[in-house]
Each structure stands twice: as structure tokens, then as C-alpha cells.
Design an enzyme around this catalytic site. Structure first.
Site, PDB file in Angstrom:
ATOM      1  N   SER A 136       0.814  -1.218   0.000  1.00 39.25           N
ATOM      2  CA  SER A 136       0.000   0.000   0.000  1.00 39.25           C
ATOM      3  C   SER A 136       0.847   1.268   0.000  1.00 39.25           C
ATOM      4  O   SER A 136       0.385   2.308  -0.491  1.00 39.25           O
ATOM      5  CB  SER A 136      -0.920   0.030   1.225  1.00 39.25           C
TER       6      SER A 136
ATOM      7  N   THR B  79      -1.853   3.908   3.731  1.00 40.46           N
ATOM      8  CA  THR B  79      -2.604   4.691   2.738  1.00 40.46           C
ATOM      9  C   THR B  79      -2.875   6.122   3.208  1.00 40.46           C
ATOM     10  O   THR B  79      -2.548   7.071   2.484  1.00 40.46           O
ATOM     11  CB  THR B  79      -3.892   3.955   2.324  1.00 40.46           C
TER      12      THR B  79
ATOM     13  N   ASP C 119      -5.867   0.422  -4.687  1.00 43.77           N
ATOM     14  CA  ASP C 119      -4.439   0.651  -4.894  1.00 43.77           C
ATOM     15  C   ASP C 119      -3.709  -0.545  -5.512  1.00 43.77           C
ATOM     16  O   ASP C 119      -2.673  -0.394  -6.133  1.00 43.77           O
ATOM     17  CB  ASP C 119      -3.758   1.087  -3.582  1.00 43.77           C
TER      18      ASP C 119
HETATM   19 ZN   LIG Z   1      -3.200  -1.337  -0.115  1.00 45.79          ZN
END
Ligand SMILES: [Zn+2]
Length: 562
Positions: A86, A153, A320
């Protein structure tokens, strides 16, 4: 140590005054020609591959809120590896730069992916995010998530570090980056006892003028435009397991963030993460994946309803990276895939009233009635003896990874891995100007699209917020040293020339000054020392950073030395 608590009011007032000045100064930038929208809301269901999106639609029984805006595919690879975590995946959306495993809004070291080259700006260097650039343009900013707020994130948008693991530094950076609205989990990471730096970060949030809220009821009635809402010691619960009196839903947090941020006439940037879709995917728990994806869909609906009325807001929905290799159909449907009824894939999942994680609280310590508990809350009523034994043996915190695949087998959902995957992901965009990305695009293009749409300048923001301190102070013939003794938990970069001295505190947005008048521009009283003497500070445009080798500080601190 500054006595922040004692001067809370004075500091909050000073900061409020300063931020008004900042807004007034930057109004021109916000209104600058070329912006096609005033606001951007970016919503990320972390680690949601395409197949769970399809299954969520079946379970919802109607279109997902953003289905009609689907417009492109996005490549998610790193600067060096096919499969991203991430940190670099979200950083690409935030900064427009590819990077490597663990990098938070900083460049990477290795650039070997086909067709890309190392950025000229240098390695492991902070680069400005769309949130930071939006703030410089006079807009308000917000972060909403269900994980701890310094997790990869959200940190990607308001923090910078070569490593996502630096929770102490990232949490402090998010707080001192003046993000107007932060809603999510993670208050235990702010408690002094849990921090290597032993800082009382919670007092600092209050001192900076935030309304600090801890319950959905407090959130609901808050009229503040600066809100820090933390509803769980670490991550918040999955939506299906959530106690609505203790934790708000992602849709409620999104709604409050929008109403607080939209008070700013200059506009806003908001990032909303459905954080635990990814965590359930790691555990191969289809109940957690689908139920949290549908909670995310409700948050998207809130954003899209606001945008439809506002007509000046772009809504971007994109995960993502993929996770778990989730497939509708598994090896048991090899020879019968086209004869498998619809409900085979979702009836078992719909029976669950708790996720694999939420189920854990109901399994008694003596593991006496595993079968009844699993039937009642997870909807599986045909456990084998081996499955009962595996559930009884599950380590604390690991039950979802045990029962999840059992649900997968019953719903004919396949998983190829408990890790992330490297395929493209789906992009949906509502853009009132009609000017949205199409085709197959790189993840860095999302940042460039936001930059264009809000008429931001990410390169100029990087230059203004993260100048290489030693080079810049050196050019002014200032002497630079590191002070790790005055306050060992908060190392300072000291720049000195003549009578003027700046002690720039790591991860914060100010420098303690000597030799500069109290009345000088940007100078305020930070606190008082033990003898009652005032400590003066100058506010920086952004947070000051140390990446392990070099310091990066705002230009306005460098300009304080003539
Ligand atoms: Zn992620």
C-alpha cells in the site's frame, strides 16, 4: 520540552491567526485559471481486486454507486517490483512518483521497471502530495480511514518516510501537517507510553485547535471545521462487526468530513479509505471482503450525492492494488462452472452476521460449542471435525484466516494467495467537466490528473516544502548542526548565522528561533521555559523531515535567515 498543555490556548490562537493569513495569501492560487474543479474526493477500497467488486454487486442486488462512472484500468506496479504494497501504491496516487516497498510519499532507490527511469530529484526524498499542494492552494484537506490513521494509505497523503513502519514519525507529521479533518482509528499509538519518543501527542492535537472526538455521537453534533476523530485504539472494526454506538460507519465519517471541509470557499481535497477490504483479503475471508466493500460503496454514494449537487467536485474511486487472487468459481466448479446457480456464490456469505474477525469474540474460551457459534454468527452449519479442531486451535487474532477459507470453499470462491497481486485495477471517475482519464493508465497518472484538475503544481510544492536544508542554508553561509541532546526524542536541525538561530524540530511545522523579533512575520510564542521566559517559534509552510541522511525543510524557514 515545550510545555504545550499550559499554552494550549495561546498556541491555538496563534495558529488560527497564522492559518487565516495563509488562506488569504493563497486565495489567488485556488482561483487560478486552469482548474476544472474546486474539490476532489478520492476513495480507495484498499486491496480490492475486480472479482470482489462483482460479487459485492450481486450481494447488494443492484448497481454499485460508482458503476456508471467506470472509465479506465490502472497499472499498480512499483518502480522495481510487479506487486506493490500500500505504501508505494498510494504514494503514486498522492505524489505522481513511483517508489518501492514501504516508501511513504518519497522517491525510491531502484528504478528498474520497464519504461521508467530514476527521478532527477534524488533517491528516498520526500515529494509533495496532492493533499499538501491542495492545502498550499488555500483548500481544506481531510483523511478518513478505518485503519489506524498513520497506516500506509492515509500516511501516503500527509506523511513522508522511506518506511511505512515509522508510526511515531508519520503520526506526528499528519498532526503537524494541519490536515483539517482526520477520522479513523489509532489513538493508542498517540499515548506517550506506546511511543518511542514518549511525546504527549494527544495534548498537541488539542493545542492545535482541533475538536478531538471519540464517539459517533460526538462526531454527529460537532460543528467544528478542524476535527480529529479517533474511534478505536488501533484499527476500527469491520463494518459488519461494528457497534454503531462506539464507532461511526465509513459513510457517516465521509459525510461529516465533506460538511466540515466544504465550509471552505476555496474548496477541498479529501481521501477516504475502506481500509480493511485489504485485511480481509489477506485472511481470505470473503465475508469481511464483501461486507466492508459494501460499506465502502455507501461512502462512495455519499461522495457522489454531494458531487451531484455541488457540480464542482470530482469523485475518484480506485483501489491501490489487487489482493488474494479472489475468483468467483474455484477448483470445485471446474467441470460445472456454467451450471452453477447464482446463489451458490453468495447465499453462504449472506448468512454470516459477523466477519471471521468479529466471530472471534463469540468463541468461548473452553472452545465448548464451536459448531453452534459458527452456525449462529458465520452461517456455516456443516463443519467437519477437522474444521472444528482448526477453529479451536486458531491463534488470537487469526480466526478470520481459519474460517475465511472455509466460507470460501462453501461459496465456491477461489483464492490463489494470502498476499497482494499485480494485475491492473478498475478506475471510476465522476468529473463534471467530462474530462476524465480513459484507457490503461499508470497509477502515477491519478496524481497528475488531480494536479491538473485543481490547477496545483506538485513540483513547485515539493520545492517550497522540502528544500534540501544543508544545501539551502549553506548557500546563505549559515552554519548547520544537529542537536540531539536538548530534546533527544525530537531531534533538531540547528541553522545559525550571526545572532539568528533556528532550531528546526523534526516532523513538526515550526522552528524555535533566537535573534528574531517577536513582531517579525510568522513568529509566535510557542511556550515558556522553566524560568518563565518565552520561547519564540516561526511557523513553517510544511513539516520538517529527516530521511536518515538528509533534512528537508520549508523554504520559508530558510528565508528566515538573511
Ligand atoms: Zn493497499
Amino acid at each position: 520540552m515545550e510545555r504545550y498543555g499550559k499554552v494550549a490556548l495561546a498556541a491555538a490562537l496563534a495558529i488560527a491567526l497564522l492559518s487565516e493569513v495563509a488562506v488569504a495569501q493563497s486565495k489567488k492560487a485556488a482561483g487560478k485559471a486552469g482548474a476544472s474543479a474546486k474539490n476532489v474526493i478520492l476513495l480507495i477500497p484498499d486491496g480490492a481486486s475486480l472479482a470482489p467488486q462483482t460479487l459485492s454487486r450481486w450481494i447488494k442486488g443492484s448497481a454499485l454507486s460508482f458503476d456508471k462512472y467506470t472509465c479506465a484500468l490502472v497499472e499498480t506496479h512499483n518502480s522495481d517490483m510487479t506487486i506493490a504494497d500500500s505504501a508505494p501504491a498510494g504514494s503514486a496516487y498522492a505524489t505522481g512518483f513511483k517508489s518501492q516497498t514501504g516508501n511513504i510519499a518519497s522517491t525510491g532507490k531502484v528504478y528498474t521497471a520497464p519504461g521508467i527511469s530514476a527521478p532527477a530529484i534524488g533517491e528516498l526524498r520526500p515529494v509533495a502530495t496532492v493533499l499538501e499542494a491542495a492545502k498550499l492552494s488555500g483548500r481544506s484537506t481531510g483523511l478518513v480511514c478505518t485503519c489506524e490513521f498513520m497506516h500506509a494509505t492515509p500516511a501516503d497523503f500527509a506523511g513522508h518516510d522511506p518506511s511505512r513502519k515509522n508510526y511515531d514519525g508519520l503520526s506526528e507529521q499528519i498532526i503537524f501537517n494541519n490536515v483539517d479533518v482526520v477520522l479513523g482509528g489509532g489513538w493508542s499509538f498517540l499515548e506517550a507510553a506506546n511511543r518511542a519518543d514518549k511525546d504527549n501527542v494527544i495534548d498537541q492535537i488539542a493545542a492545535r485547535g482541533y475538536a478531538l472526538v471519540k464517539t459517533p455521537a460526538e462526531l454527529k453534533v460537532s460543528k467544528a471545521t478542524k476535527i480529529f476523530g479517533l474511534f478505536a485504539p488501533k484499527a476500527m472494526a469491520y463494518d459488519l462487526d461494528r457497534d454503531p454506538s462506539k464507532e461511526p460507519g465509513l459513510d457517516e465519517m465521509t459525510s461529516k468530513a465533506i460538511s466540515a471541509l466544504s465550509a471552505n470557499k476555496n474548496g477541498f481535497f479529501l481521501m477516504v479509505e475502506g481500509s480493511k477490504v485489504d485485511w480481509a483479503a489477506h485472511a481470505n475471508d470473503p465475508v469481511g471482503i464483501v461486507s466492508d466493500f459494501l460499506a465502502f460503496d455507501r461512502a462512495c454514494n455519499v461522495a457522489l450525492e454531494f458531487a451531484a449537487k455541488d457540480k464542482n467536485t470530482i469523485v475518484i474511486v480506485v483501489t491501490d492494488h489487487g489482493n488474494s487472487g479472489f475468483s468467483i468459481g474455484d477448483r470445485s466448479t471446474n467441470g460445472s462452472y456454467d451450471k452453477t446457480p447464482y446463489n451458490t456464490f453468495y447465499d453462504p456469505i449472506k448468512k454470516a452476521t459477523k466477519t471471521g474477525e468479529g466471530l472471534e469474540a463469540f468463541i468461548p474460551a473452553d472452545k465448548g460449542n464451536v459448531r453452534d457459534v459458527v452456525a449462529k454468527y458465520y452461517g456455516i452449519n456443516d463443519l467437519s471435525d477437522e474444521e472444528v479442531a482448526a477453529i479451536a486451535k486458531a491463534a488470537p487474532g487469526a480466526l478470520n484466516a481459519v474460517v475465511g477459507p472455509m466460507m470460501g470453499a462453501r461459496a465456491r470462491i477461489g483464492f490463489t494467495t494470502g498476499g497482494h497481486t499485480g494485475e491492473d485495477v478498475v478506475l471510476s471517475v465522476y468529473d463534471p467537466s467530462g474530462n476524465r482519464p480513459t484507457g490503461v493508465i499508470d497509477n502515477t497518472e491519478i496524481a497528475r490528473y488531480i494536479e491538473r484538475s485543481l490547477a496545483l503544481d506538485l513540483a513547485a510544492a515539493t520545492d517550497r516544502l522540502f528544500a534540501d536544508a544543508e544545501t539551502a542554508f549553506g548557500a546563505k553561509n549559515a552554519v548547520v548542526s544537529v542537536d540531539a541532546t536538548t530534546d533527544p526524542a525530537n531531534v533538531r536541525l540547528v541553522a545559525k548565522k550571526g545572532d539568528v538561530e533556528l532550531a528546526i524540530v523534526q516532523n513538526r511545522d515550526y522552528a524555535i528561533v533566537k535573534g528574531i523579533a517577536k513582531t517579525a512575520k510568522g513568529v509566535y510564542v510557542l511556550g515558556k521555559d522553566a524560568d518563565g521566559k518565552e520561547t519564540l517559534a516561526i511557523k513553517a509552510d510544511g513539516v520538517s523531515l529527516y530521511n536518515g541522511k538528509k533534512w528537508f525543510v520549508s523554504r520559508n524557514l530558510i528565508d528566515a535567515i538573511k
